[in-house]
Design a protein around this motif. Structure first.
Motif, PDB file in Angstrom:
ATOM      1  N   UNK A  76       0.826  -1.210   0.000  1.00  0.00           N
ATOM      2  CA  UNK A  76       0.000   0.000   0.000  1.00  0.00           C
ATOM      3  C   UNK A  76       0.862   1.264   0.000  1.00  0.00           C
ATOM      4  N   UNK A  77       1.998   1.238   0.687  1.00  0.00           N
ATOM      5  CA  UNK A  77       2.920   2.374   0.649  1.00  0.00           C
ATOM      6  C   UNK A  77       3.494   2.589  -0.747  1.00  0.00           C
ATOM      7  N   UNK A  83       1.001   6.414  -7.063  1.00  0.00           N
ATOM      8  CA  UNK A  83      -0.117   7.329  -7.294  1.00  0.00           C
ATOM      9  C   UNK A  83       0.283   8.785  -7.079  1.00  0.00           C
ATOM     10  N   UNK A  84       1.244   9.033  -6.193  1.00  0.00           N
ATOM     11  CA  UNK A  84       1.753  10.403  -6.025  1.00  0.00           C
ATOM     12  C   UNK A  84       2.485  10.857  -7.284  1.00  0.00           C
ATOM     13  N   UNK A  85       3.282   9.957  -7.870  1.00  0.00           N
ATOM     14  CA  UNK A  85       3.928  10.283  -9.142  1.00  0.00           C
ATOM     15  C   UNK A  85       2.909  10.526 -10.242  1.00  0.00           C
ATOM     16  N   UNK A  86       1.838   9.745 -10.227  1.00  0.00           N
ATOM     17  CA  UNK A  86       0.758   9.936 -11.197  1.00  0.00           C
ATOM     18  C   UNK A  86       0.102  11.304 -11.019  1.00  0.00           C
ATOM     19  N   UNK A  87      -0.104  11.721  -9.784  1.00  0.00           N
ATOM     20  CA  UNK A  87      -0.721  13.027  -9.532  1.00  0.00           C
ATOM     21  C   UNK A  87       0.167  14.164 -10.020  1.00  0.00           C
ATOM     22  N   UNK A  88       1.461  14.054  -9.803  1.00  0.00           N
ATOM     23  CA  UNK A  88       2.388  15.093 -10.266  1.00  0.00           C
ATOM     24  C   UNK A  88       2.388  15.153 -11.792  1.00  0.00           C
TER      25      UNK A  88
END
Length: 145
Positions: A76-77, A83-88
């Motif tokens: 999950x981490x 997903x953080x890279x996807x958001x950026x």
């Protein structure tokens, strides 16, 4: 201004060096998260099943009763990192859609951001599939022989 400074300014553009850094981090976030998840998960689960030369077939080895929870937390981490890279990458992609499409710097930024979105989505899907596998697969010591 020298030709070298002009070339550097043309590559970096108005967003400065931070935009290039964010693009490269968003491109690397998914593969790095997947590699971390794969290596850490394999190391933990293999050591719990084979601490020595022979497989461990009793109910959980001493100190390893929380192994599925640890593996789930790692997955999950790593999914959150991807997903953080996807958001950026998605943020940079939406910012470049409103700009002039004829500017070469923005076309490069848009291309790299799109590659980051696709890369992070693919690796997030791979991490998610492995997370489902951890939940559905029994631990090695619970398999009856």
């Amino acid at each position: 201004m020298s030709a070298f400074e002009d070339q550097g300014r043309a590559w970096i553009g108005r967003g400065g060096r931070w935009r290039v850094t964010r693009l490269l981090l968003s491109l690397a976030a998914g593969p790095a998260a997947w590699a971390l998840q794969l290596e850490a998960g394999y190391a933990i689960s293999s050591y719990a099943c084979f601490p020595h030369d022979a497989p461990f077939r009793r109910s959980p080895p001493p100190g390893w009763s929380a192994e599925p929870a640890i593996l789930l937390a790692i997955n999950l981490g790593c999914l959150a990192l991807s997903l953080a890279g996807l958001a950026v990458a998605a943020t940079l992609l939406t910012r470049t859609r409103r700009a002039d499409p004829q500017e070469p710097v923005l076309r490069r930024t848009r291309f790299m951001a799109l590659c980051g979105v696709l890369t992070d989505l693919g690796f997030a899907a791979a991490i998610l599939v492995n997370t489902v596998t951890i939940v559905m697969t029994p631990a090695c010591w619970s398999i009856r022989t």
